[in-house]
Design an enzyme around this catalytic site. Structure first.
Site, mmCIF file in Angstrom:
data_model
loop_
_atom_site.group_PDB
_atom_site.id
_atom_site.type_symbol
_atom_site.label_atom_id
_atom_site.label_comp_id
_atom_site.label_asym_id
_atom_site.label_seq_id
_atom_site.Cartn_x
_atom_site.Cartn_y
_atom_site.Cartn_z
ATOM 1 N N ASP A 282 50.752 34.272 39.753
ATOM 2 C CA ASP A 282 49.656 35.125 38.983
ATOM 3 C C ASP A 282 50.386 35.823 37.823
ATOM 4 O O ASP A 282 51.772 36.321 38.133
ATOM 5 C CB ASP A 282 48.868 36.250 39.571
ATOM 6 C CG ASP A 282 47.739 36.325 39.537
ATOM 7 O OD1 ASP A 282 47.395 36.488 38.382
ATOM 8 O OD2 ASP A 282 46.717 36.289 40.528
ATOM 9 N N ASP B 149 45.814 36.428 34.007
ATOM 10 C CA ASP B 149 44.993 37.290 34.405
ATOM 11 C C ASP B 149 44.548 37.847 33.122
ATOM 12 O O ASP B 149 45.107 38.250 32.106
ATOM 13 C CB ASP B 149 45.560 38.579 34.924
ATOM 14 C CG ASP B 149 44.926 39.604 35.695
ATOM 15 O OD1 ASP B 149 43.979 39.385 36.626
ATOM 16 O OD2 ASP B 149 44.861 40.926 35.062
ATOM 17 N N GLU C 285 42.212 33.492 32.786
ATOM 18 C CA GLU C 285 40.870 34.149 33.249
ATOM 19 C C GLU C 285 40.131 34.242 31.993
ATOM 20 O O GLU C 285 40.268 35.066 31.175
ATOM 21 C CB GLU C 285 41.097 35.276 33.902
ATOM 22 C CG GLU C 285 39.941 35.676 34.900
ATOM 23 C CD GLU C 285 40.334 37.100 35.546
ATOM 24 O OE1 GLU C 285 39.604 37.455 36.423
ATOM 25 O OE2 GLU C 285 41.190 37.903 35.064
ATOM 26 N N HIS D 239 39.479 36.461 44.884
ATOM 27 C CA HIS D 239 39.871 37.701 45.320
ATOM 28 C C HIS D 239 38.789 38.734 44.850
ATOM 29 O O HIS D 239 39.113 39.798 45.038
ATOM 30 C CB HIS D 239 40.989 38.038 45.215
ATOM 31 C CG HIS D 239 41.491 38.124 43.743
ATOM 32 N ND1 HIS D 239 41.642 36.989 42.830
ATOM 33 C CD2 HIS D 239 42.015 39.020 43.130
ATOM 34 C CE1 HIS D 239 41.855 37.478 41.667
ATOM 35 N NE2 HIS D 239 42.272 38.713 41.536
ATOM 36 N N ASP D 240 38.013 38.436 43.642
ATOM 37 C CA ASP D 240 37.275 39.503 42.976
ATOM 38 C C ASP D 240 35.645 39.310 43.362
ATOM 39 O O ASP D 240 34.961 39.877 43.066
ATOM 40 C CB ASP D 240 37.359 39.443 41.624
ATOM 41 C CG ASP D 240 38.681 39.548 41.149
ATOM 42 O OD1 ASP D 240 39.445 40.566 41.593
ATOM 43 O OD2 ASP D 240 39.124 39.341 40.055
HETATM 44 O O1 ISL Z 1 36.013 41.946 39.394
HETATM 45 C C1 ISL Z 1 35.613 41.444 38.511
HETATM 46 C C2 ISL Z 1 34.449 40.433 38.339
HETATM 47 O O2 ISL Z 1 33.171 40.823 38.841
HETATM 48 C C3 ISL Z 1 36.174 42.048 37.165
HETATM 49 O O3 ISL Z 1 35.653 43.202 36.558
HETATM 50 C C4 ISL Z 1 37.518 41.946 37.136
HETATM 51 O O4 ISL Z 1 38.427 43.330 37.170
HETATM 52 C C5 ISL Z 1 38.025 41.012 35.889
HETATM 53 O O5 ISL Z 1 37.319 39.755 36.129
HETATM 54 C C6 ISL Z 1 39.571 40.746 35.809
HETATM 55 O O6 ISL Z 1 40.293 40.542 36.968
HETATM 56 C C7 ISL Z 1 41.615 40.249 36.821
HETATM 57 O O7 ISL Z 1 42.260 41.399 36.509
HETATM 58 C C8 ISL Z 1 42.019 42.805 37.011
HETATM 59 C C9 ISL Z 1 42.179 42.588 38.639
HETATM 60 O O8 ISL Z 1 41.928 43.722 39.274
HETATM 61 C C10 ISL Z 1 41.503 41.771 39.232
HETATM 62 O O9 ISL Z 1 41.841 41.368 40.452
HETATM 63 C C11 ISL Z 1 42.018 40.245 38.638
HETATM 64 O O10 ISL Z 1 41.297 38.898 38.969
HETATM 65 C C12 ISL Z 1 43.015 43.621 36.415
HETATM 66 O O11 ISL Z 1 44.151 43.061 36.468
#
Ligand code: ISL
Ligand code: CA
Length: 557
Positions: free
Chosen positions: A98, A199, A252, A326-327
């Site tokens: 990541d 990310d 992402e 994981h989100d």
């Molecule tokens: O979770 C989400 C989608 O429903 C978003 O608000 C998310 O925070 C966004 O997609 C970005 O995600 C990534 O960056 C974030 C981190 O908290 C997430 O785990 C990661 O996947 C900040 O680094």
């Protein structure tokens, strides 16, 4: 240019903190992953993406990095990391790290230095600005239900953070920051890592001058930080490093559509990333793209979105497919809502994922149909996003009951409960875990499913094996039938001489179904089906609850 091995990836995502705790301190670790390398190989996947393993104070569990070149001591050492990479490589499994470079932790040395004074050499690594009176420098809001600025009295200025206030945004207007990140990339690529999941990569470039944003119900200012002016130029600079290695990148794709996506990933000389993740299909069950504003799953919207990414990227770029990470809440109970048929539903989701063109990403526990935990008590939650959302929705006078239901449904903690290995204490995860275990681990666990030839786990294995040797499943051109139906999902995929037909029932009821005319008279063979028994089908039949089938079609013409 995309390489063949990149198109053939089947990726398994590990959230290290919750995968397997080797030393018994309640947090997953590298030792735990090492114990499970044979399990990973048995799935048939050929890559693992690790959610962040770097040093972090864990405000956002690893997505707030305090040292990019060290392994979090909670997870192990660099030596253990190297050992793990070696073991995975020996099993032909690539390693994807990541890469969280939009922001660091506020405990990163760069930020601690930058905070000290306006003329500190690290000051411009971040966005520091004077406020307007006692108000922040502009009206932007960020992703975690907060203003995008935090005041620091030391220099009487504010710093920008699009996520938690412990995650200050790096300033990519500063060439030194780009050099630092290049050195981070080199560091890991030299340790023979095979790629990066980048990310929030679409957020790195902010409009010069940081002007106020338009009014919006969420993410005020997004037109100034999503897909910003210099993003492509910036990514091309990072790509110079990548090009020296044989590696893969997936970004992402926050808030971008297919047209925008192609400006990052189209396979031409301007290409910056190999692939992106879309969020569009994750919004089929919410309003305004805010997952806490739940709606029923709108299957037509889901199909439309998946279809758009299938067709608009075809022949131009590599697509990705995921239903969990994981989100996100767990897919079972979301893409199939009736828990009476959880086993069939989980297999239906597997068919849908493996049938589509692009790189499939399977999230830990998805392969055994783990479900969202539905935490009851606010004190159980760990996720900063949902805790902030809770506060904001209460402030906006949403009822306590609604908000508790919203976070139970959408909290990222749903995906972060420990992996369920067996029915022993702590689900075979390790020590007393850092986050609640889903009580259903007694029934839903790897050990049980290993023993059952018809388990979801063994279904995934079979499906992955089939996909690997089937060009139509991997790379086929997509054609959808019955797009207006919200009950069935029917599509074919064609690649050279191969063709498959995928037939899915999205409902827990039986549904009458007739094969599209075009393929009715072509001979077909069932490659896989989520019910045991029937091997071949008539051209019209009743689909059982969540029934999902992949046929191989023999082209008669
Ligand atoms: O979770 C989400 C989608 O429903 C978003 O608000 C998310 O925070 C966004 O997609 C970005 O995600 C990534 O960056 C974030 C981190 O908290 C997430 O785990 C990661 O996947 C900040 O680094
Ligand atoms: Ca541990």
């Amino acid at each position: 240019m995309n390489k063949q091995w990149q198109k053939d990836l089947i990726v398994y995502q590990i959230y290290p903190r919750s995968f397997r705790d080797g030393n018994g301190d309640g947090k997953g670790d590298i030792e735990g992953v090492i114990e499970k390398v044979d399990y990973l190989q048995s799935l048939g996947v050929n890559a693992v993406w690790f959610s962040p393993l770097y040093c972090s104070p864990n405000v956002d569990y690893g997505y707030d990095i305090s040292d990019y070149k060290r392994i979090n001591p909670e997870y192990g050492t660099l030596e253990q990391f190297d050992e793990m990479v070696k073991l995975l490589h020996a099993r032909k499994i690539r390693v994807i790290m990541d890469l969280v470079i939009n922001h660091t932790s506020n405990e990163h040395m760069w930020f601690k230095e930058s905070q000290k004074s306006v003329d500190n050499p690290y000051r411009d690594y971040y966005y520091w600005r004077k406020g307007k009176g006692n108000k922040p420098p502009n009206n932007w809001t960020g992703f975690f239900s907060e203003k995008a600025w935090e005041y620091d009295k030391n220099t009487d200025m504010w710093y920008m953070h699009l996520f938690a206030k412990n995650q200050p945004d790096l300033n990519y207007g500063n060439p030194k920051v780009i050099e630092e990140i290049k050195s981070v990339l080199k560091f890991w690529l030299d340790r023979s890592v095979d790629g990066f999941r980048c990310d929030v990569i679409t957020l790195l470039s902010k409009t010069v001058g940081l002007p106020n944003g338009k009014n919006s119900i969420a993410l005020v200012g997004k037109e100034h930080y999503v897909d910003g002016n210099s993003i492509h130029e910036l990514l091309l600079q990072l790509k110079q490093v990548m090009d020296e290695y044989d590696c893969f990148t997936v970004g992402e794709g926050v808030l971008i559509d297919t047209t925008k996506a192609l400006t990052y990933i189209e396979n031409n000389e301007k290409q910056q990333l190999n692939a992106v993740f879309t969020f569009e299909h994750m919004n089929a069950d919410n309003h305004f793209g805010i997952k806490y504003l739940m709606s029923k799953m709108r299957y037509r919207k889901l199909k439309r979105t998946l279809g758009r990414w299938q067709t608009e990227l075809y022949g131009k770029a590599i697509n990705t497919i995921y239903f969990e990470n994981h989100d996100q809440p767990r897919a079972v109970g979301r893409f199939c809502s009736d828990s009476t048929y959880a086993d069939k539903g989980a297999k239906m989701i597997a068919v849908m994922e493996m049938g589509l063109t692009g790189i499939p990403f399977i999230y830990e526990g998805q392969e055994i149909a783990m479900t969202s935990i539905k935490m009851q008590d606010l004190s159980q939650y760990k996720d900063v996003e949902c805790l902030n959302m809770y506060k904001m929705m209460r402030k906006l006078r949403f009822s306590q009951k609604y908000v508790m239901r919203a976070i139970a449904y959408a909290s990222r903690d749903n995906a972060r409960t420990p992996m369920q290995w067996n029915d022993s204490e702590n689900a075979g995860f390790g020590g007393k875990p850092w986050i609640s275990i889903n009580p259903n681990y007694k029934e839903i666990n790897v050990e049980n499913q290993e023993k059952d030839a018809n388990s979801v786990l063994n279904f995934y294995r079979k499906l992955i094996a089939i996909r690997k040797s089937n060009g139509a499943m991997k790379y086929g051109e997509y054609k959808e039938y019955f797009p207006l139906s919200s009950k069935v999902y029917v599509y074919t995929k064609t690649y050279e001489k191969e063709k498959v037909l995928i037939v899915i029932n999205f409902t827990s009821k039986s549904v009458s179904f007739k094969l599209p005319k075009e393929i009715r008279y072509q001979s077909r063979k069932v490659l896989i089906n989520n019910y045991v028994g029937r091997e071949n089908y008539e051209s019209s039949y009743k689909l059982r609850p969540y029934e999902a089938t992949i046929y191989s079609i023999v082209n008669n013409d």
